[in-house]
Write an enzyme that holds these catalytic residues in place. Structure first.
Site, PDB file in Angstrom:
ATOM      1  N   ARG A 149      -3.455 -67.291   0.071  1.00  0.00           N
ATOM      2  CA  ARG A 149      -2.312 -66.502   0.040  1.00  0.00           C
ATOM      3  C   ARG A 149      -2.701 -65.102   0.638  1.00  0.00           C
ATOM      4  O   ARG A 149      -2.095 -64.551   1.567  1.00  0.00           O
ATOM      5  CB  ARG A 149      -1.765 -66.356  -1.074  1.00  0.00           C
ATOM      6  N   THR A 150      -3.909 -64.437   0.223  1.00  0.00           N
ATOM      7  CA  THR A 150      -4.268 -63.090   0.438  1.00  0.00           C
ATOM      8  C   THR A 150      -4.654 -62.920   1.776  1.00  0.00           C
ATOM      9  O   THR A 150      -4.071 -62.073   2.547  1.00  0.00           O
ATOM     10  CB  THR A 150      -5.511 -62.874  -0.510  1.00  0.00           C
ATOM     11  N   ARG A 200     -12.513 -59.325   0.769  1.00  0.00           N
ATOM     12  CA  ARG A 200     -12.648 -60.014  -0.483  1.00  0.00           C
ATOM     13  C   ARG A 200     -14.364 -60.307  -0.563  1.00  0.00           C
ATOM     14  O   ARG A 200     -14.908 -60.743   0.340  1.00  0.00           O
ATOM     15  CB  ARG A 200     -11.973 -61.237  -0.537  1.00  0.00           C
TER      16      ARG A 200
END
Length: 403
Positions: A149-150, A200
């Site tokens: 999702r991110t 991330r």
């Protein structure tokens, strides 16, 4: 060039000198001006540029921007005209943050303004899929941990606004990090190829290191067990849309509270609002850490720990469920198995929840929310995931173009 003594900082084309870009682009023009980088980036003065050699009209920010060239303004002086206080955020002004690293960066006014932009992004996504406001900009996504999702929502956000994307899905294994390259060297290299970096990382604090290294904006898309600020923003946006308010709500945080970066960011953000109460429901091995508890207490935010999910579910406005994260336990699979499955949101939990309450989850989920819950109108987690697109569109627009 000399500056008047009526103020302590100069503004050029809407950019404050305290920012990364202003220092890089305007140093030759504003050389000699007294600059205070400790001042807040909002002002109650309007800064006007005038050509000392001309008696013609003054040039304001808009005119300067339209001229397309700053080099022609070598002979200018900064003047300050006191005016009535204006709204904090004006169209065309610079976003006051250079990077998005942690939830503590945001105050209530900034959050409200970001959510207004997110609502505009929602209209763009639904009505104008061919938006080109970020045409010519390039975003690099560096993901050292898996993500669906991110990463995809950031890439979708960039492309829906006309920008382009450079991406690596597993930078830990398929980038030069596998050869031993430092994070700092990677960032210095990637910033040469792009205009903004979304990262991330598996280590807490990695995003802060990247931001300190880069001369372009860096967005923290999750740093180990640290924080996930854009998830926190989209969670806040979702609560506001679903419940209708952020003040005076009761929020249950359930599951992995020790390593869950999403609940940490959400706690920091909600602590800025009035009369918020938290309930912490988790297995003993993954209880909320003391730093969050101490922070909430220091802000006068009420919280309590409970082992009774049914009791808490009957009281709260938001039940925020999280996954027990196996990857955070290392070789202690026994602790993981002991924690997993202890608190599950099912029809029984729904039966005691209030009609207006909602169930949220940052995803991915395993078995901590039964699939039978999906059809209940209080199941907000797929709407929550969709809201991530709008909020990330807003953040990209603000970091690259301003308000």
């Amino acid at each position: 060039m000399a500056c008047t003594t009526a103020f302590s900082r100069c503004s050029l084309n809407g950019d404050m000198f305290a920012s990364k870009s202003a220092a890089r682009n305007n140093s030759d023009i504003l050389k000699g001006c007294p600059i205070s980088t400790k001042q807040p980036l909002h002002s109650k003065s309007v800064y006007i540029f005038s050509d000392k050699s001309s008696s013609g009209p003054l040039y304001d920010r808009k005119c300067c921007k339209q001229s397309g060239r700053l080099s022609s303004m070598r002979r200018v002086q900064c003047c300050a005209l006191k005016v009535e206080a204006k709204p904090l955020f004006n169209v065309g002004s610079k976003f006051q943050l250079d990077d998005v690293i942690e939830a503590q960066q945001f105050d209530k006014d900034t959050l409200s303004a970001i959510f207004e932009v997110a609502r505009e992004m929602e209209k763009i996504e639904k009505n104008s899929p061919g938006s080109q406001i970020l045409k010519g900009y390039l975003m690099a996504t560096l993901f050292y941990e898996p993500s669906t999702r991110t990463r995809l929502s950031f890439e979708s956000a960039m492309k829906r606004l006309g920008g382009e994307v450079l991406t690596t899905e597993n930078a830990r294994e398929f980038s030069s990090a596998a050869k031993g390259e430092t994070l700092e060297d990677t960032i210095r290299t990637v910033e040469g190829y792009s205009d903004i970096i979304v990262m991330r990382h598996f280590e807490s604090g990695a995003a802060r290191r990247a931001a300190a290294t880069a001369n372009i904006p860096v967005i923290n898309a999750g740093d180990g067990p640290g924080q996930h600020p854009t998830q926190g923003l989209l969670d806040m946006y979702t609560i506001q849309r679903e419940i209708g308010k952020l003040d005076g709500i009761k929020v249950a945080l359930v599951g992995d509270l020790a390593y869950g970066r999403t609940v940490r960011s959400l706690a920091y953000l909600l602590a800025k609002f009035q009369d918020v109460k938290f309930y912490f429901v988790s297995p003993d091995v993954v209880k909320m850490k003391d730093d969050i508890k101490d922070y909430l207490s220091s802000k006068g935010v009420e919280w309590e720990e409970s082992a009774d999910l049914m009791d808490v579910a009957s009281k709260c406005d938001v039940l925020y469920q999280t996954r027990i994260q196996r990857e955070r336990f290392g070789e202690r699979t026994d602790l993981y198995e002991a924690a997993r499955g202890k608190y599950i949101v099912d029809q029984g939990v729904l039966s005691v929840m209030q009609k207006h309450a909602v169930v949220m989850h940052p995803f991915p989920r395993l078995d901590e929310i039964s699939v039978e819950v999906d059809t209940d109108p209080r199941a907000a987690y797929f709407r929550q995931a969709k809201n991530g697109l709008y909020v990330r569109m807003a953040i990209l627009k603000l970091l690259l173009l301003g308000w």
